[in-house]
Write a protein that holds these residues in place. Structure first.
Motif, PDB file in Angstrom:
ATOM      1  N   MET A 206       2.781  -7.988 -26.509  1.00  0.00           N
ATOM      2  CA  MET A 206       3.221  -7.546 -25.113  1.00  0.00           C
ATOM      3  C   MET A 206       2.002  -6.650 -24.618  1.00  0.00           C
ATOM      4  SD  MET A 206       7.216  -6.035 -25.854  1.00  0.00           S
ATOM      5  CE  MET A 206       8.256  -7.210 -26.240  1.00  0.00           C
ATOM      6  N   GLU A 207       2.265  -6.227 -23.274  1.00  0.00           N
ATOM      7  CA  GLU A 207       1.029  -5.223 -22.491  1.00  0.00           C
ATOM      8  C   GLU A 207       1.630  -3.979 -22.515  1.00  0.00           C
ATOM      9  OE1 GLU A 207      -1.080  -4.696 -18.275  1.00  0.00           O
ATOM     10  OE2 GLU A 207      -0.205  -6.816 -18.890  1.00  0.00           O
ATOM     11  N   HIS A 208       1.035  -2.964 -22.931  1.00  0.00           N
ATOM     12  CA  HIS A 208       1.430  -1.477 -22.934  1.00  0.00           C
ATOM     13  C   HIS A 208       0.808  -0.703 -22.045  1.00  0.00           C
ATOM     14  CE1 HIS A 208       2.758  -3.142 -26.941  1.00  0.00           C
ATOM     15  NE2 HIS A 208       3.680  -2.468 -26.695  1.00  0.00           N
ATOM     16  N   THR A 209       1.661  -0.147 -21.163  1.00  0.00           N
ATOM     17  CA  THR A 209       0.738   0.675 -20.201  1.00  0.00           C
ATOM     18  C   THR A 209       1.184   2.147 -20.166  1.00  0.00           C
ATOM     19  OG1 THR A 209       0.842  -1.135 -18.750  1.00  0.00           O
ATOM     20  CG2 THR A 209       0.547   1.056 -17.467  1.00  0.00           C
ATOM     21  N   ASN A 210       0.294   3.333 -20.301  1.00  0.00           N
ATOM     22  CA  ASN A 210       0.770   4.494 -20.191  1.00  0.00           C
ATOM     23  C   ASN A 210      -0.338   5.404 -19.226  1.00  0.00           C
ATOM     24  OD1 ASN A 210       2.331   5.138 -22.704  1.00  0.00           O
ATOM     25  ND2 ASN A 210       0.778   3.904 -23.237  1.00  0.00           N
ATOM     26  N   ILE A 211       0.383   5.947 -18.055  1.00  0.00           N
ATOM     27  CA  ILE A 211      -0.457   6.264 -16.989  1.00  0.00           C
ATOM     28  C   ILE A 211       0.176   7.408 -16.216  1.00  0.00           C
ATOM     29  CG2 ILE A 211       0.395   4.410 -15.169  1.00  0.00           C
ATOM     30  CD1 ILE A 211      -2.289   4.313 -14.283  1.00  0.00           C
ATOM     31  N   GLU A 212      -0.605   8.124 -15.529  1.00  0.00           N
ATOM     32  CA  GLU A 212       0.001   9.341 -14.616  1.00  0.00           C
ATOM     33  C   GLU A 212      -0.830   8.815 -13.327  1.00  0.00           C
ATOM     34  OE1 GLU A 212      -0.164  13.182 -15.756  1.00  0.00           O
ATOM     35  OE2 GLU A 212       0.714  12.948 -17.819  1.00  0.00           O
ATOM     36  N   THR A 213       0.060   9.238 -12.230  1.00  0.00           N
ATOM     37  CA  THR A 213      -0.537   8.974 -10.864  1.00  0.00           C
ATOM     38  C   THR A 213       0.243   9.581  -9.884  1.00  0.00           C
ATOM     39  OG1 THR A 213      -1.066   7.206  -9.317  1.00  0.00           O
ATOM     40  CG2 THR A 213       0.582   6.665 -10.520  1.00  0.00           C
ATOM     41  N   ARG A 214      -0.349   9.887  -8.804  1.00  0.00           N
ATOM     42  CA  ARG A 214       0.268  10.382  -7.668  1.00  0.00           C
ATOM     43  C   ARG A 214       0.250   9.451  -6.315  1.00  0.00           C
ATOM     44  NH1 ARG A 214      -1.444  15.327  -9.737  1.00  0.00           N
ATOM     45  NH2 ARG A 214       0.118  16.757 -10.338  1.00  0.00           N
ATOM     46  N   ASP A 215      -0.142   8.489  -6.649  1.00  0.00           N
ATOM     47  CA  ASP A 215      -0.273   7.379  -5.396  1.00  0.00           C
ATOM     48  C   ASP A 215       0.880   6.609  -5.433  1.00  0.00           C
ATOM     49  OD1 ASP A 215      -2.512   5.770  -3.532  1.00  0.00           O
ATOM     50  OD2 ASP A 215      -1.704   4.349  -4.974  1.00  0.00           O
ATOM     51  N   ALA A 216       1.391   6.657  -4.147  1.00  0.00           N
ATOM     52  CA  ALA A 216       2.874   5.842  -3.776  1.00  0.00           C
ATOM     53  C   ALA A 216       2.346   4.104  -4.322  1.00  0.00           C
ATOM     54  CB  ALA A 216       3.130   5.753  -2.695  1.00  0.00           C
ATOM     55  N   GLU A 217       1.424   3.639  -3.723  1.00  0.00           N
ATOM     56  CA  GLU A 217       0.966   2.222  -3.910  1.00  0.00           C
ATOM     57  C   GLU A 217       0.955   1.979  -5.523  1.00  0.00           C
ATOM     58  OE1 GLU A 217      -2.054   0.632  -1.880  1.00  0.00           O
ATOM     59  OE2 GLU A 217      -1.574   1.198   0.115  1.00  0.00           O
ATOM     60  N   THR A 218       0.415   2.794  -6.279  1.00  0.00           N
ATOM     61  CA  THR A 218       0.393   2.444  -7.665  1.00  0.00           C
ATOM     62  C   THR A 218       1.720   2.649  -8.379  1.00  0.00           C
ATOM     63  OG1 THR A 218      -1.999   3.427  -7.631  1.00  0.00           O
ATOM     64  CG2 THR A 218      -0.843   3.410  -9.759  1.00  0.00           C
ATOM     65  N   VAL A 219       2.363   3.582  -7.850  1.00  0.00           N
ATOM     66  CA  VAL A 219       3.935   3.653  -8.397  1.00  0.00           C
ATOM     67  C   VAL A 219       4.574   2.444  -8.024  1.00  0.00           C
ATOM     68  CG1 VAL A 219       6.047   5.000  -7.930  1.00  0.00           C
ATOM     69  CG2 VAL A 219       4.014   6.210  -8.159  1.00  0.00           C
ATOM     70  N   GLU A 220       4.834   1.927  -6.867  1.00  0.00           N
ATOM     71  CA  GLU A 220       5.388   0.616  -6.645  1.00  0.00           C
ATOM     72  C   GLU A 220       4.800  -0.423  -7.354  1.00  0.00           C
ATOM     73  OE1 GLU A 220       6.762  -0.771  -2.254  1.00  0.00           O
ATOM     74  OE2 GLU A 220       4.502  -1.320  -2.574  1.00  0.00           O
ATOM     75  N   HIS A 221       3.453  -0.649  -7.409  1.00  0.00           N
ATOM     76  CA  HIS A 221       2.979  -1.510  -8.421  1.00  0.00           C
ATOM     77  C   HIS A 221       3.620  -1.746  -9.737  1.00  0.00           C
ATOM     78  CE1 HIS A 221       0.232  -4.473 -10.167  1.00  0.00           C
ATOM     79  NE2 HIS A 221      -0.178  -3.373 -11.147  1.00  0.00           N
ATOM     80  N   LEU A 222       3.544  -0.367 -10.298  1.00  0.00           N
ATOM     81  CA  LEU A 222       4.128  -0.363 -11.806  1.00  0.00           C
ATOM     82  C   LEU A 222       5.484  -0.636 -11.789  1.00  0.00           C
ATOM     83  CD1 LEU A 222       2.306   3.161 -12.659  1.00  0.00           C
ATOM     84  CD2 LEU A 222       1.775   0.918 -13.575  1.00  0.00           C
ATOM     85  N   TRP A 223       6.302  -0.276 -10.757  1.00  0.00           N
ATOM     86  CA  TRP A 223       7.891  -0.696 -10.785  1.00  0.00           C
ATOM     87  C   TRP A 223       7.903  -2.145 -10.923  1.00  0.00           C
ATOM     88  CZ3 TRP A 223       9.530   3.584  -6.830  1.00  0.00           C
ATOM     89  CH2 TRP A 223      10.020   4.746  -7.543  1.00  0.00           C
ATOM     90  N   GLN A 224       6.711  -2.725  -9.830  1.00  0.00           N
ATOM     91  CA  GLN A 224       7.092  -4.251  -9.952  1.00  0.00           C
ATOM     92  C   GLN A 224       6.669  -5.032 -11.179  1.00  0.00           C
ATOM     93  OE1 GLN A 224       4.755  -4.760  -6.360  1.00  0.00           O
ATOM     94  NE2 GLN A 224       6.372  -4.283  -4.982  1.00  0.00           N
ATOM     95  N   THR A 225       6.127  -4.336 -12.113  1.00  0.00           N
ATOM     96  CA  THR A 225       5.904  -5.013 -13.384  1.00  0.00           C
ATOM     97  C   THR A 225       6.866  -5.199 -14.228  1.00  0.00           C
ATOM     98  OG1 THR A 225       5.229  -3.005 -14.695  1.00  0.00           O
ATOM     99  CG2 THR A 225       3.354  -4.162 -13.284  1.00  0.00           C
ATOM    100  N   ILE A 226       8.062  -4.326 -13.894  1.00  0.00           N
ATOM    101  CA  ILE A 226       9.251  -4.408 -14.426  1.00  0.00           C
ATOM    102  C   ILE A 226      10.437  -5.226 -13.656  1.00  0.00           C
ATOM    103  CG2 ILE A 226      11.016  -3.079 -15.629  1.00  0.00           C
ATOM    104  CD1 ILE A 226       8.388  -2.883 -16.947  1.00  0.00           C
ATOM    105  N   VAL A 227      10.293  -4.823 -12.433  1.00  0.00           N
ATOM    106  CA  VAL A 227      11.216  -5.464 -11.399  1.00  0.00           C
ATOM    107  C   VAL A 227      10.251  -5.724 -10.304  1.00  0.00           C
ATOM    108  CG1 VAL A 227      13.203  -5.126  -9.946  1.00  0.00           C
ATOM    109  CG2 VAL A 227      13.030  -3.747 -12.100  1.00  0.00           C
TER     110      VAL A 227
END
Length: 311
Positions: free
Chosen positions: A1-22
């Protein structure tokens, strides 16, 4: 599995991270993200698991597409709409077929678990024994409080394995994925839970549980600990606990105790009371404390061991 741990305030990055799950998730409106998104996730094709916190004023739409998504979003001001109905997002909910709209202001703490629809159907067929069963949602909230507690315990275990353990292995990760999928099947109302409630058809025990039961029955007269049963079942001890309880309603050690009590009862019934004693028979079946054995025996069979021996 790919594991991701990150902090960000960038909305595009937030959306991209959500899209890895949904993959169908998108942000329709967003203000400054403060505090930053703290994202922890594990994913692979057909499965995603994430746990995160963030703060903002935001409107989000999450379309499950060809997935089943179970989520939970807690915060002071969160409004969720699914199938044109307001839902309580602080309680785990299941999204299938139609988009979920979430509007929130302030800090939220959330988790989401996603599965491929094909995996959901395959698991339902395997667990129900009905090769023609197709999973269709009949509701979004947990079936009852007991199923909700079971799902929550399984989620906590999966979170520990997938996001927190420094010693995770592919085998244990896959075990956690399977347990999470089965818990989600059992917890939320679908054609699968309807079939189980109607008693059609009988649910076969998963192979690890069958192996565990066979080991217990073959070694009940020997010193047995949970690690022995787990090794025979080819699961970790904690994984066996979850799988065994989900399939049988009891823990492996509770099952061992019942097998031993049944064996002791059979021996008491056939023993000669002038030769045998309750203490000796109890000891042969692993009960060293005679008082505790007598109490458990009476609780199970409604009579004392000495009464059985004399009858």
């Amino acid at each position: 599995m790919e594991h991701t741990n990150i902090e960000t305030r960038d909305a595009e990055t937030v959306e991209h991270l959500w899209q890895t799950i949904v993959p169908g998730a998108r942000i329709n409106r967003a203000e400054a993200i403060q505090p930053a998104l703290a994202w922890h996730a594990a994913s692979e094709p057909g499965f995603g698991f994430c746990d995160y916190t963030m703060g903002s004023t935001m409107l989000v739409e999450s379309d499950p597409l060809d997935q089943v998504v179970v989520g939970r979003i807690a915060g002071p001001r969160v409004a969720g709409t699914y199938r044109r109905e307001r839902i309580d997002t602080a309680v785990p909910f299941m999204v299938v077929d139609r988009p979920l709209e979430i509007a929130f202001t302030g800090r939220i703490a959330a988790t989401a678990v996603s599965f491929a629809r094909s995996d959901f159907d395959e698991a339902a067929r395997r667990l129900s024994g009905d090769d023609s069963l197709r999973v269709r949602a009949t509701g979004y909230a947990p079936v009852n409080e007991q199923r909700l507690r079971y799902w929550t315990r399984t989620w906590e275990y999966a979170r520990d394995v997938l996001l927190r353990s420094p010693e995770r292995t592919p085998i244990i990760e896959q075990q956690a994925r399977t347990l999470m999928l089965e818990a989600s099947l059992l917890a939320f109302p679908t054609t699968f839970t309807d079939a189980l409630a109607a008693g059609r058809p009988s649910r076969p025990l998963p192979a690890p549980v069958r192996r565990a039961k066979a080991y217990v029955e073959a070694h009940a007269a020997e010193p047995v600990v949970l690690a022995d049963i787990a090794q025979a079942a080819r699961l970790s001890p904690r994984g066996l606990q979850y799988a065994f309880r989900a399939a049988t309603g009891r823990t492996p050690m509770q099952y061992l105790r019942r097998v031993r009590l049944d064996a002791a009862r059979a021996e008491l019934r056939s023993a000669d009371p002038s030769v045998e004693t309750v203490a000796a028979i109890a000891a042969r079946w692993g009960f060293s404390n005679l008082g505790r054995f007598a109490a458990m025996y009476r609780g199970e069979f409604g009579e004392t061991p000495s009464t059985t021996l004399r009858s």
